[in-house]
Design a protein around this motif. Sequence first.
Motif, mmCIF file in Angstrom:
data_model
loop_
_atom_site.group_PDB
_atom_site.id
_atom_site.type_symbol
_atom_site.label_atom_id
_atom_site.label_comp_id
_atom_site.label_asym_id
_atom_site.label_seq_id
_atom_site.Cartn_x
_atom_site.Cartn_y
_atom_site.Cartn_z
ATOM 1 N N HIS A 68 1.019 -1.166 -0.109
ATOM 2 C CA HIS A 68 0.028 -0.065 0.225
ATOM 3 C C HIS A 68 0.913 1.299 0.134
ATOM 4 O O HIS A 68 2.032 1.346 0.538
ATOM 5 C CB HIS A 68 -0.992 0.083 1.152
ATOM 6 N N VAL A 69 0.260 2.513 -0.349
ATOM 7 C CA VAL A 69 0.996 3.601 -0.451
ATOM 8 C C VAL A 69 1.110 4.277 0.844
ATOM 9 O O VAL A 69 -0.224 4.438 1.312
ATOM 10 C CB VAL A 69 0.480 4.715 -1.768
ATOM 11 N N ALA A 70 2.108 4.852 1.445
ATOM 12 C CA ALA A 70 1.987 5.667 2.522
ATOM 13 C C ALA A 70 1.491 6.824 2.358
ATOM 14 O O ALA A 70 1.491 7.501 1.209
ATOM 15 C CB ALA A 70 3.532 5.794 2.962
ATOM 16 N N PHE A 150 12.989 16.471 -4.540
ATOM 17 C CA PHE A 150 11.812 16.619 -4.959
ATOM 18 C C PHE A 150 10.643 17.319 -4.217
ATOM 19 O O PHE A 150 10.483 17.254 -2.931
ATOM 20 C CB PHE A 150 11.191 15.179 -5.481
ATOM 21 N N SER A 151 9.723 17.852 -4.926
ATOM 22 C CA SER A 151 8.549 18.421 -3.954
ATOM 23 C C SER A 151 7.416 17.545 -3.775
ATOM 24 O O SER A 151 7.733 16.031 -4.041
ATOM 25 C CB SER A 151 7.697 19.370 -5.244
ATOM 26 N N GLY A 152 6.671 17.734 -2.909
ATOM 27 C CA GLY A 152 5.309 16.933 -2.389
ATOM 28 C C GLY A 152 4.913 16.114 -3.213
ATOM 29 O O GLY A 152 4.666 14.981 -3.263
ATOM 30 N N GLY A 153 4.347 16.621 -4.436
ATOM 31 C CA GLY A 153 3.652 15.746 -5.493
ATOM 32 C C GLY A 153 4.659 14.687 -6.218
ATOM 33 O O GLY A 153 3.909 13.581 -6.053
ATOM 34 N N TRP A 154 5.643 14.969 -6.340
ATOM 35 C CA TRP A 154 6.574 13.982 -6.833
ATOM 36 C C TRP A 154 7.191 12.949 -5.872
ATOM 37 O O TRP A 154 7.443 11.820 -6.190
ATOM 38 C CB TRP A 154 7.727 14.779 -7.385
ATOM 39 N N LYS A 155 7.252 13.302 -4.656
ATOM 40 C CA LYS A 155 7.634 12.436 -3.459
ATOM 41 C C LYS A 155 6.503 11.426 -3.440
ATOM 42 O O LYS A 155 6.638 10.235 -3.130
ATOM 43 C CB LYS A 155 7.803 13.340 -2.299
ATOM 44 N N MET A 156 5.145 11.769 -3.688
ATOM 45 C CA MET A 156 4.031 10.905 -3.586
ATOM 46 C C MET A 156 3.951 9.951 -4.927
ATOM 47 O O MET A 156 3.788 8.681 -4.615
ATOM 48 C CB MET A 156 2.724 11.611 -3.475
ATOM 49 N N LEU A 173 -4.810 0.607 -2.811
ATOM 50 C CA LEU A 173 -4.535 2.018 -3.400
ATOM 51 C C LEU A 173 -5.558 2.783 -2.923
ATOM 52 O O LEU A 173 -6.916 2.583 -3.288
ATOM 53 C CB LEU A 173 -4.444 1.756 -5.070
ATOM 54 N N ASP A 174 -5.409 3.929 -2.321
ATOM 55 C CA ASP A 174 -6.460 4.919 -2.133
ATOM 56 C C ASP A 174 -6.072 6.315 -2.763
ATOM 57 O O ASP A 174 -5.003 7.036 -2.255
ATOM 58 C CB ASP A 174 -6.249 5.134 -0.342
#
Length: 662
Positions: A68-70, A150-156, A173-174
């Motif tokens: 799962h994604v953190a 990386f920025s927040g979006g790219w870290k995700m 996946l949420d």
Amino acid sequence: MIRFQNLALRRGAKLLVSDMTVQIAPGEHVGLVGDNGSGKSSLISLLLGELLPDSGDVFLPAHWRVAHVAQHAPHSEREATEFVIDGDRELRRLETELARAEEAHDGHAAGELHALLADHDSYTARSRAESLLLGLGFKPAQLTDPVSSFSGGWKMRLALAQTLMTPSDLMLLDEPTNHLDLDAIVWLEEWLSRYPGTMIVISHDRDFLDSVIGVTLHLDEGKLKRYGGNYSTFERERAIQLTVQQSAFVKQQAHIAHLESFIARFKAKASKARQAQSRVKALERMTLVAPAHASSPVQFEFADAGQSPNPMIHLDHVSCGYAGADAASAKIILKNVSLTLTPGQRIGVLGANGQGKTTLVRTLAGELQALGGDLVIGRNLAIGYFAQHEIERLRDDDSPLGHLIRLARDIGSRAKEGELRAFLGRFDFSGDMAVSKVAPFSGGEKARLALALIVFRRPNLLLLDEPTNHLDLEMRESLTMALAQFDGTLILVSHDRHLLRSTADEFLLVADGAVAPFNGDLDDYRQWLEQRTRAARSQGSRLATPTVPAMAPAHAQPSAAPAAPEAMAPAAGKVRARGAVSATPRQRKPIEREIVRLEQDIERLSAEKLALDAVLADPGAYEAQRQSELAKTLARHAVLAKTLEAAEADWLSRHEALQQFD
């Protein structure tokens, strides 16, 4: 197999699910859908062991590996590719043991570990991790950058890549598409479609769900119901069930009324007392049918755009970007943009993140000054602009009514407070909520308020940059319906393909510093992406550009972009007019696809309208205490009827266009 048995789950005092029994077979790809706050994410937490059920049981095979994604952006100094490989914990464990064996000069153990690593496909791990990163939009030069850069979006995106790298039997996946552009979503769809394990995904992107799931679980009013098929299939079956349920409810209520009338008339008569008593027992034994209940999303529409200038905006060899202290320090993102916007156009803007879509829209909105060329604005142009981060512009210490009063004053509106309250009520900001501070509002509520402020401006040009980021499926559908009825000009940047497909008649492609018409549909764009990716990989760079459709800007030099195939050549001089149909037989395919889409829309709209017809056929719907609900139902019914009529007219016009090739 996953099994929820007689499950009940609460969060605080709220009962999320009760007496739920559902099974998920191995290998099934499941979409979990329902209203915001219904408990979808809580069910994911339940499977992860982060929550315990209040009663009942959850059965999950003990040997299953779960990925799962953190929910938080990772922070690490590891390079991007190594961070992704870290998702394969078994690989890292074997590598650590191998390092210890070699340090201890244990040749036998080292040999066994090398064999285990080979069985684990360790020697392709780096290439697999790089492939994941490239697919999610990272450039080759970024693969060795530290995660912290990386920025927040790219870290995700990095967190998502690490999850995909994790060997798993169950993937949870949420909202995996929240931080992705359309290019990355298309790639992710293909990857997940090939995933062999069991998958449960929560998403507000209906096209994404349609592509990756084969089972839909609908969470509604504490009950979880299973539907076979993707999201579109679920919608059709749900509408039919609501219609049948409402019909059964109406019939049962009539029967109950008849029994109660008999009891009231004859219970005091000795000759009829036994019969009256039997009817009382019949009522007591009767299993009541609940009235059909469908989600009631906010329904709104844009006002008549009125008279619009022609042209609305004209750009001639414009450079778009960000001004610096002097001309030398200016950052130009897009060059040589030549574009004419005319009344009634409905344009979707395509392109990967970072290519300049937002820069183009901000230039059109006047938030950025043109750095070169000529940009002419038509008289009486009224722009409604929804920025990608629009909700951040709202004042947390102010209320929806306060925002609207201030806007009314700014645009010279004489609307009274009662009228402003009534307007906000159409967006479900009524009562105390209309005067409450915005700070504690959810992202969806803030996005809804931002849309309300745009509607109030009565624009004739809408510039929407990712307007659905915080909206659930129901609110997205409401926005789609409203935009379909908008008679002004629309420029839309979105990764929601259903929204693009339903509202845009033509497309612009922003790529490699250029803006040009894309003379094709979203399926053609998908093919273009695949071709571009193959060419980039073969040349060792995602920046390589293969021969692509419609990439030559209207006024660019011949060397600015590769030649386009004849069937996909862009219109010259300006974006083609709304509703224009190419006269070349090679373009039968896009028209036929549009006909299929329209037929699907007509089927869905007809089913929903039929369900509302059943609701309106119920005499109880007109009771005084249900007037507010009735008003919403009538408004929705009117919008559906209008949209259905427009879809049928479009279907007929597409068939007429197709006949020219016969």
